[in-house]
Motif scaffolding. Structure first.
Motif, PDB file in Angstrom:
ATOM      1  N   VAL A   1       2.802  -1.079   1.897  1.00 31.04           N
ATOM      2  CA  VAL A   1       2.207  -0.307   0.954  1.00 31.04           C
ATOM      3  C   VAL A   1       1.996  -1.381  -0.296  1.00 31.04           C
ATOM      4  CG1 VAL A   1       2.731   2.067   1.380  1.00 31.04           C
ATOM      5  CG2 VAL A   1       4.274   0.631   0.030  1.00 31.04           C
ATOM      6  N   ALA A   2       3.160  -2.296  -0.309  1.00 36.77           N
ATOM      7  CA  ALA A   2       3.069  -3.326  -1.325  1.00 36.77           C
ATOM      8  C   ALA A   2       1.842  -4.181  -1.101  1.00 36.77           C
ATOM      9  CB  ALA A   2       4.397  -4.096  -1.444  1.00 36.77           C
ATOM     10  N   GLU A   3       1.589  -4.431   0.100  1.00 42.11           N
ATOM     11  CA  GLU A   3       0.407  -5.453   0.624  1.00 42.11           C
ATOM     12  C   GLU A   3      -0.917  -4.749   0.263  1.00 42.11           C
ATOM     13  OE1 GLU A   3      -1.193  -8.791   2.499  1.00 42.11           O
ATOM     14  OE2 GLU A   3       0.915  -8.568   2.142  1.00 42.11           O
ATOM     15  N   ALA A   4      -0.925  -3.367   0.621  1.00 45.86           N
ATOM     16  CA  ALA A   4      -2.106  -2.846   0.411  1.00 45.86           C
ATOM     17  C   ALA A   4      -2.204  -2.282  -1.269  1.00 45.86           C
ATOM     18  CB  ALA A   4      -2.024  -1.465   1.117  1.00 45.86           C
TER      19      ALA A   4
ATOM     20  N   ASN B   1      -7.366   5.792   1.003  1.00 47.21           N
ATOM     21  CA  ASN B   1      -6.488   4.481   1.072  1.00 47.21           C
ATOM     22  C   ASN B   1      -6.288   4.152   2.566  1.00 47.21           C
ATOM     23  OD1 ASN B   1      -6.403   3.657  -1.850  1.00 47.21           O
ATOM     24  ND2 ASN B   1      -4.570   5.354  -1.956  1.00 47.21           N
ATOM     25  N   LYS B   2      -6.709   4.799   3.556  1.00 47.05           N
ATOM     26  CA  LYS B   2      -6.149   4.650   5.002  1.00 47.05           C
ATOM     27  C   LYS B   2      -6.556   3.514   5.449  1.00 47.05           C
ATOM     28  CE  LYS B   2      -6.090   7.017   9.468  1.00 47.05           C
ATOM     29  NZ  LYS B   2      -6.265   8.069  10.276  1.00 47.05           N
ATOM     30  N   ASN B   3      -7.784   3.054   5.294  1.00 44.28           N
ATOM     31  CA  ASN B   3      -8.247   1.799   5.942  1.00 44.28           C
ATOM     32  C   ASN B   3      -7.545   0.638   5.388  1.00 44.28           C
ATOM     33  OD1 ASN B   3     -10.024   3.263   7.639  1.00 44.28           O
ATOM     34  ND2 ASN B   3     -11.877   3.091   6.246  1.00 44.28           N
ATOM     35  N   ASP B   4      -7.291   0.596   3.813  1.00 42.16           N
ATOM     36  CA  ASP B   4      -6.749  -0.444   3.215  1.00 42.16           C
ATOM     37  C   ASP B   4      -5.378  -0.577   3.754  1.00 42.16           C
ATOM     38  OD1 ASP B   4      -8.953  -0.971   1.769  1.00 42.16           O
ATOM     39  OD2 ASP B   4      -8.253   0.401  -0.028  1.00 42.16           O
ATOM     40  N   ILE B   5      -4.604   0.299   3.997  1.00 44.60           N
ATOM     41  CA  ILE B   5      -3.093   0.489   4.700  1.00 44.60           C
ATOM     42  C   ILE B   5      -3.152  -0.010   5.830  1.00 44.60           C
ATOM     43  CG2 ILE B   5      -1.262   1.855   5.033  1.00 44.60           C
ATOM     44  CD1 ILE B   5      -2.014   3.862   2.874  1.00 44.60           C
ATOM     45  N   VAL B   6      -4.250   0.263   6.762  1.00 43.34           N
ATOM     46  CA  VAL B   6      -4.137  -0.241   8.047  1.00 43.34           C
ATOM     47  C   VAL B   6      -4.548  -1.841   8.072  1.00 43.34           C
ATOM     48  CG1 VAL B   6      -5.569  -0.309  10.293  1.00 43.34           C
ATOM     49  CG2 VAL B   6      -4.777   1.864   9.187  1.00 43.34           C
ATOM     50  N   ALA B   7      -5.433  -2.343   7.373  1.00 41.42           N
ATOM     51  CA  ALA B   7      -5.839  -3.441   7.295  1.00 41.42           C
ATOM     52  C   ALA B   7      -4.486  -4.264   6.560  1.00 41.42           C
ATOM     53  CB  ALA B   7      -7.032  -3.805   6.208  1.00 41.42           C
ATOM     54  N   ALA B   8      -3.860  -3.571   5.652  1.00 44.93           N
ATOM     55  CA  ALA B   8      -2.531  -4.508   5.299  1.00 44.93           C
ATOM     56  C   ALA B   8      -1.577  -4.407   6.237  1.00 44.93           C
ATOM     57  CB  ALA B   8      -1.916  -3.568   3.956  1.00 44.93           C
TER      58      ALA B   8
ATOM     59  N   ARG C   1      -1.726  -7.460   8.501  1.00 48.07           N
ATOM     60  CA  ARG C   1      -1.504  -8.610   7.991  1.00 48.07           C
ATOM     61  C   ARG C   1      -0.235  -8.801   7.779  1.00 48.07           C
ATOM     62  NH1 ARG C   1      -5.455  -7.070   4.324  1.00 48.07           N
ATOM     63  NH2 ARG C   1      -4.030  -6.642   2.679  1.00 48.07           N
ATOM     64  N   VAL C   2       0.552  -7.547   7.524  1.00 45.08           N
ATOM     65  CA  VAL C   2       2.304  -7.799   7.294  1.00 45.08           C
ATOM     66  C   VAL C   2       2.894  -7.943   9.133  1.00 45.08           C
ATOM     67  CG1 VAL C   2       4.200  -6.211   6.950  1.00 45.08           C
ATOM     68  CG2 VAL C   2       2.263  -6.417   5.310  1.00 45.08           C
TER      69      VAL C   2
END
Length: 205
Positions: free
Chosen positions: A32-35, A6-13, A16-17
Motif C-alpha cells: 500500500v505504501a508503494e501504491a 484503487n485495485k489496479n494500482d495495488i496490483v501493479a504496486a 513491483r514489490v
C-alpha cells in the motif's frame, strides 16, 4: 458519483514489490505504501495476501502472453526463428533491468509451490497455458522440417520453458546474460534443429 477503485494500482504496486522482496518478504504495508493508498483499500479488494498474490501473478502473466504473441505470431519469421525471437525479446527486457529482475512465474515456483496450494494450482494452470503457443509453433517448425520430430512438440515446448526459467535463475545470480546466451546457443544448435539431437534414434530404444 462512485469513488474510483484503487485495485489496479495495488496490483501493479504488488508486482513491483514482489519482484524486489519476493512473496514472503512483501508485506501488505509495503504494497500500500508503494501504491500510495490507505491500508483499508487493500482489505476492501483482497481477502488475503495469498489471493492478492494470485491476482499479481495473473497480471504478470497477461503481459507475458503479449510478449509471446509478439514473437510467435510474427509471420515475417519462420517458426523456429520465432522461438528464438521470443527468447531474444526476454533477454533484452532482462538486460534493461540490469539482470536484477527475473521472471515472477519462476520466482513463485520456487518460493510458494510448497506452502500455498492456491498459488501452486495457479502456477500449474499458467504453465499449461504458456506451453500451448510454443507447442503450436514447434509443430509448425517440425512440419516445415526446421526441427526434428524425434521428440513431441509438447515435450519440446515444456523443455524450452523449463530450461529457460533455469537460465534466468542463474542469470540473477551472475547478474549477466551468460546463462541466457549459453542456453540459446546450445539448445538451438542441438535440440531445436532439423537433425535429430544426439544422433539417430536406435531401434528398440
Amino acid at each position: 458519483m462512485p469513488k474510483p477503485s484503487n485495485k489496479n494500482d495495488i496490483v501493479a504496486a504488488g508486482l513491483r514489490v514482489m519482484f524486489r522482496k519476493g512473496y514472503n518478504g512483501a508485506g501488505v504495508r509495503d504494497v500500500v505504501a508503494e501504491a500510495g493508498v490507505p491500508q483499508g483499500s487493500f482489505t476492501n479488494h483482497f481477502r488475503s495476501k495469498e489471493a492478492f498474490a494470485a491476482e499479481v501473478l495473473d497480471h504478470y502473466f497477461a503481459h507475458t502472453r503479449e510478449l509471446v504473441g509478439q514473437a510467435l505470431n510474427d509471420r515475417s519469421l519462420g517458426p523456429r526463428e520465432r522461438l528464438l525471437r521470443y527468447l531474444d525479446i526476454i533477454t533484452k527486457r532482462l538486460a534493461d533491468d540490469d539482470y536484477l529482475r527475473g521472471c515472477l512465474i519462476g520466482d513463485f515456483s520456487i518460493e510458494v509451490s510448497q506452502t500455498s496450494e492456491l498459488l501452486r494450482e495457479r502456477l500449474v494452470a499458467i504453465y499449461q497455458e504458456w506451453r500451448k503457443p510454443f507447442e503450436r509453433c514447434i509443430t509448425k517448425a517440425q512440419q516445415a522440417g526446421e526441427i526434428s520430430t524425434r521428440f513431441s512438440a509438447n515435450d519440446l515446448a515444456d523443455f524450452l520453458l523449463v530450461s529457460w526459467e533455469g537460465a534466468i535463475l542463474r542469470m540473477k545470480v551472475d547478474r549477466n546474460a551468460e546463462a541466457l546466451d549459453r542456453f540459446k546457443r546450445i539448445a538451438f544448435a542441438t535440440v531445436f534443429t532439423a537433425e535429430p539431437p544426439f544422433g539417430p534414434q536406435q531401434s528398440g530404444s
